[in-house]
Design a protein around this motif. Sequence first.
Motif, PDB file in Angstrom:
ATOM      1  N   MET A 315       0.830  -1.202   0.000  1.00  0.00           N
ATOM      2  CA  MET A 315       0.000   0.000   0.000  1.00  0.00           C
ATOM      3  C   MET A 315       0.865   1.252   0.000  1.00  0.00           C
ATOM      4  O   MET A 315       0.609   2.211  -0.733  1.00  0.00           O
ATOM      5  CB  MET A 315      -0.919  -0.010   1.226  1.00  0.00           C
ATOM      6  CG  MET A 315      -1.835   1.220   1.339  1.00  0.00           C
ATOM      7  SD  MET A 315      -1.063   2.654   2.143  1.00  0.00           S
ATOM      8  CE  MET A 315      -0.931   2.068   3.827  1.00  0.00           C
ATOM      9  N   GLN A 316       1.939   1.245   0.812  1.00  0.00           N
ATOM     10  CA  GLN A 316       2.805   2.416   0.901  1.00  0.00           C
ATOM     11  C   GLN A 316       3.494   2.696  -0.432  1.00  0.00           C
ATOM     12  O   GLN A 316       3.633   3.854  -0.839  1.00  0.00           O
ATOM     13  CB  GLN A 316       3.842   2.194   2.000  1.00  0.00           C
ATOM     14  CG  GLN A 316       3.260   2.186   3.398  1.00  0.00           C
ATOM     15  CD  GLN A 316       4.250   1.729   4.443  1.00  0.00           C
ATOM     16  OE1 GLN A 316       5.332   1.256   4.113  1.00  0.00           O
ATOM     17  NE2 GLN A 316       3.881   1.859   5.711  1.00  0.00           N
ATOM     18  N   GLY A 317       3.933   1.641  -1.118  1.00  0.00           N
ATOM     19  CA  GLY A 317       4.606   1.814  -2.407  1.00  0.00           C
ATOM     20  C   GLY A 317       3.695   2.403  -3.460  1.00  0.00           C
ATOM     21  O   GLY A 317       4.036   3.389  -4.127  1.00  0.00           O
ATOM     22  N   VAL A 318       2.494   1.816  -3.606  1.00  0.00           N
ATOM     23  CA  VAL A 318       1.546   2.310  -4.612  1.00  0.00           C
ATOM     24  C   VAL A 318       1.053   3.710  -4.232  1.00  0.00           C
ATOM     25  O   VAL A 318       0.959   4.601  -5.084  1.00  0.00           O
ATOM     26  CB  VAL A 318       0.356   1.350  -4.765  1.00  0.00           C
ATOM     27  CG1 VAL A 318      -0.676   1.924  -5.747  1.00  0.00           C
ATOM     28  CG2 VAL A 318       0.830  -0.017  -5.250  1.00  0.00           C
ATOM     29  N   ALA A 319       0.750   3.917  -2.953  1.00  0.00           N
ATOM     30  CA  ALA A 319       0.225   5.210  -2.509  1.00  0.00           C
ATOM     31  C   ALA A 319       1.252   6.323  -2.708  1.00  0.00           C
ATOM     32  O   ALA A 319       0.892   7.448  -3.094  1.00  0.00           O
ATOM     33  CB  ALA A 319      -0.185   5.136  -1.044  1.00  0.00           C
ATOM     34  N   THR A 320       2.518   6.038  -2.468  1.00  0.00           N
ATOM     35  CA  THR A 320       3.564   7.054  -2.652  1.00  0.00           C
ATOM     36  C   THR A 320       3.643   7.495  -4.108  1.00  0.00           C
ATOM     37  O   THR A 320       3.683   8.698  -4.414  1.00  0.00           O
ATOM     38  CB  THR A 320       4.934   6.505  -2.203  1.00  0.00           C
ATOM     39  OG1 THR A 320       4.868   6.159  -0.814  1.00  0.00           O
ATOM     40  CG2 THR A 320       6.024   7.539  -2.417  1.00  0.00           C
ATOM     41  N   VAL A 321       3.646   6.537  -5.013  1.00  0.00           N
ATOM     42  CA  VAL A 321       3.694   6.870  -6.447  1.00  0.00           C
ATOM     43  C   VAL A 321       2.408   7.570  -6.867  1.00  0.00           C
ATOM     44  O   VAL A 321       2.428   8.548  -7.633  1.00  0.00           O
ATOM     45  CB  VAL A 321       3.915   5.596  -7.288  1.00  0.00           C
ATOM     46  CG1 VAL A 321       3.906   5.933  -8.780  1.00  0.00           C
ATOM     47  CG2 VAL A 321       5.235   4.931  -6.913  1.00  0.00           C
ATOM     48  N   PHE A 322       1.272   7.114  -6.366  1.00  0.00           N
ATOM     49  CA  PHE A 322      -0.024   7.715  -6.690  1.00  0.00           C
ATOM     50  C   PHE A 322      -0.060   9.182  -6.267  1.00  0.00           C
ATOM     51  O   PHE A 322      -0.445  10.065  -7.043  1.00  0.00           O
ATOM     52  CB  PHE A 322      -1.134   6.931  -5.995  1.00  0.00           C
ATOM     53  CG  PHE A 322      -2.502   7.552  -6.106  1.00  0.00           C
ATOM     54  CD1 PHE A 322      -3.250   7.433  -7.265  1.00  0.00           C
ATOM     55  CD2 PHE A 322      -3.038   8.271  -5.045  1.00  0.00           C
ATOM     56  CE1 PHE A 322      -4.507   8.016  -7.365  1.00  0.00           C
ATOM     57  CE2 PHE A 322      -4.293   8.851  -5.127  1.00  0.00           C
ATOM     58  CZ  PHE A 322      -5.028   8.718  -6.299  1.00  0.00           C
ATOM     59  N   ILE A 323       0.332   9.453  -5.025  1.00  0.00           N
ATOM     60  CA  ILE A 323       0.312  10.824  -4.510  1.00  0.00           C
ATOM     61  C   ILE A 323       1.295  11.701  -5.277  1.00  0.00           C
ATOM     62  O   ILE A 323       1.013  12.866  -5.588  1.00  0.00           O
ATOM     63  CB  ILE A 323       0.604  10.826  -2.998  1.00  0.00           C
ATOM     64  CG1 ILE A 323      -0.566  10.178  -2.246  1.00  0.00           C
ATOM     65  CG2 ILE A 323       0.855  12.240  -2.480  1.00  0.00           C
ATOM     66  CD1 ILE A 323      -0.293   9.924  -0.767  1.00  0.00           C
ATOM     67  N   ALA A 324       2.453  11.156  -5.605  1.00  0.00           N
ATOM     68  CA  ALA A 324       3.436  11.910  -6.394  1.00  0.00           C
ATOM     69  C   ALA A 324       2.873  12.277  -7.761  1.00  0.00           C
ATOM     70  O   ALA A 324       3.060  13.403  -8.252  1.00  0.00           O
ATOM     71  CB  ALA A 324       4.719  11.095  -6.549  1.00  0.00           C
ATOM     72  N   GLN A 325       2.153  11.361  -8.389  1.00  0.00           N
ATOM     73  CA  GLN A 325       1.561  11.623  -9.710  1.00  0.00           C
ATOM     74  C   GLN A 325       0.436  12.639  -9.624  1.00  0.00           C
ATOM     75  O   GLN A 325       0.293  13.500 -10.497  1.00  0.00           O
ATOM     76  CB  GLN A 325       1.074  10.310 -10.314  1.00  0.00           C
ATOM     77  CG  GLN A 325       2.211   9.363 -10.697  1.00  0.00           C
ATOM     78  CD  GLN A 325       1.724   7.976 -11.079  1.00  0.00           C
ATOM     79  OE1 GLN A 325       0.550   7.643 -10.925  1.00  0.00           O
ATOM     80  NE2 GLN A 325       2.636   7.147 -11.570  1.00  0.00           N
ATOM     81  N   VAL A 326      -0.375  12.553  -8.574  1.00  0.00           N
ATOM     82  CA  VAL A 326      -1.476  13.509  -8.405  1.00  0.00           C
ATOM     83  C   VAL A 326      -0.936  14.920  -8.212  1.00  0.00           C
ATOM     84  O   VAL A 326      -1.461  15.889  -8.766  1.00  0.00           O
ATOM     85  CB  VAL A 326      -2.373  13.097  -7.215  1.00  0.00           C
ATOM     86  CG1 VAL A 326      -3.351  14.221  -6.871  1.00  0.00           C
ATOM     87  CG2 VAL A 326      -3.131  11.816  -7.528  1.00  0.00           C
ATOM     88  N   TYR A 327       0.124  15.059  -7.428  1.00  0.00           N
ATOM     89  CA  TYR A 327       0.709  16.370  -7.155  1.00  0.00           C
ATOM     90  C   TYR A 327       1.780  16.762  -8.175  1.00  0.00           C
ATOM     91  O   TYR A 327       2.476  17.761  -8.006  1.00  0.00           O
ATOM     92  CB  TYR A 327       1.305  16.389  -5.745  1.00  0.00           C
ATOM     93  CG  TYR A 327       0.272  16.492  -4.656  1.00  0.00           C
ATOM     94  CD1 TYR A 327      -0.234  17.728  -4.250  1.00  0.00           C
ATOM     95  CD2 TYR A 327      -0.216  15.352  -4.030  1.00  0.00           C
ATOM     96  CE1 TYR A 327      -1.183  17.818  -3.250  1.00  0.00           C
ATOM     97  CE2 TYR A 327      -1.163  15.429  -3.017  1.00  0.00           C
ATOM     98  CZ  TYR A 327      -1.652  16.666  -2.640  1.00  0.00           C
ATOM     99  OH  TYR A 327      -2.600  16.762  -1.647  1.00  0.00           O
ATOM    100  N   LEU A 328       1.932  15.951  -9.237  1.00  0.00           N
ATOM    101  CA  LEU A 328       2.862  16.233 -10.339  1.00  0.00           C
ATOM    102  C   LEU A 328       4.304  16.385  -9.846  1.00  0.00           C
ATOM    103  O   LEU A 328       5.039  17.299 -10.252  1.00  0.00           O
ATOM    104  CB  LEU A 328       2.432  17.493 -11.097  1.00  0.00           C
ATOM    105  CG  LEU A 328       1.018  17.458 -11.698  1.00  0.00           C
ATOM    106  CD1 LEU A 328       0.695  18.783 -12.366  1.00  0.00           C
ATOM    107  CD2 LEU A 328       0.881  16.307 -12.686  1.00  0.00           C
TER     108      LEU A 328
END
Length: 432
Positions: A315-328
């Motif tokens: 969850m931490q791995g996917v969430a980190t990449v997800f949040i990074a992509q959302v915030y560009l």
Amino acid sequence: MSDNNNKLSLTTRIVIGMFSGIAVGFLLKFLFPESVLVEGYLTKGLFHVVGQIFISSLQMLVVPLVFVSLVLGTCSISDPSTLGRLGGKTVVLYMITTAIAISFAIFAAVLIQPGSGVELQSDATFEASQAPSLAQVIIDLFPKNPFSAMANGNMLQIIVFALLFGISMALIGKSSDRLKGFFEDFNEVIMKLVVILMNLAPYGVFALMAKLFSETQFETIFSLGKYFLLVFSVLILHGVITYSLILKGFTGLNPWIFLKKMREVQIFGFTISSSNATIPVTLETVTKRLGVSNKVGSFTVPLGATINMDGTAIMQGVATVFIAQVYLVDLSIADYAMVVLTATLASIGTAGVPGVGLIMLAMVLGQVGLPVEGIGLIIGVDRLLDMTRTSVNVTGDAMVSLIVAKSEGELDKDVFNDQNADLKERDISEQL
């Protein structure tokens, strides 16, 4: 109970209870969405009461079971170096599987890009708790008051005290025989309580699932569908494929037999969403159905419930990449390496309780300069994912237990390969 019930295995009854609860929850949500009577007397009434009693009953057994089993296992080890070797293997294996899990998750997230093009506004907030330093984690391993540690369910402190107690019993030799006999009898009683509770599990599972799915906001899940499906898929692949490959590579055992015997534990983990609360069921399955000796299982299972967080790491791995992509925000290879290292180390000392993944995620985000408030974007879908990753965590606990037991010559292969191992002893439905 009726003859029909006796013909059904415990696993089948638990599965029926789970899917029946999901179906009832769906029906209540869509047929009576605003009903005060349904909410008051069923959702927050009957289902809540039965479900919480079931969880409390499991939690009631955790501390005495872990302490007694670990004392028995430790006092039977005459050579202290054996205990050190056992602990070293266990910790290293747990950290390796966690590192594999988060690396797999990051790779999948970078490939699929769940946050690409997502524009979300979330009213949810998350206030990060301060993570303890490594020095404090080490200090906190040793209890000032063992009874306080037991009362608070501090698993690492209980493990340390039980290890010291068991070693002391082993060192005094025959003088500890009477005390050892007491612990053996106590352990039999606790394990019988586990058996009784497992036979009542279908009703508890039904109530928990009915309440959860009558309250879940599926609109939020749909809005984060790509993220939700990616985390869920990686969890399943890691729990089935990665663990099977590791188990086969290290032990040569049949992964299909392992996964089949783990179904009940996985359902318990999914329903309860707590590795610690699932310890009684995990330990009973590992020692009675998978053939791991008590001296190994009593150590690896409680420790795994505390430091083995493969599902949380995913969850931490996917969430980190997800949040990074959302915030560009573009993360470098060094950032990804830092995420893997931080999440792996953070798993040590992390309590196996619901929702802890979000606390540790805040620590991971801080290491790579991402906004912690981004956690608010995924809080709405984390409950169902938390359930799934707990199932993965407990599966990993059992898998590592098998590897360590095999390496120490403490695995009974006949029990592992016996499809009906322990089923007759556990099926006490005729007595209830």
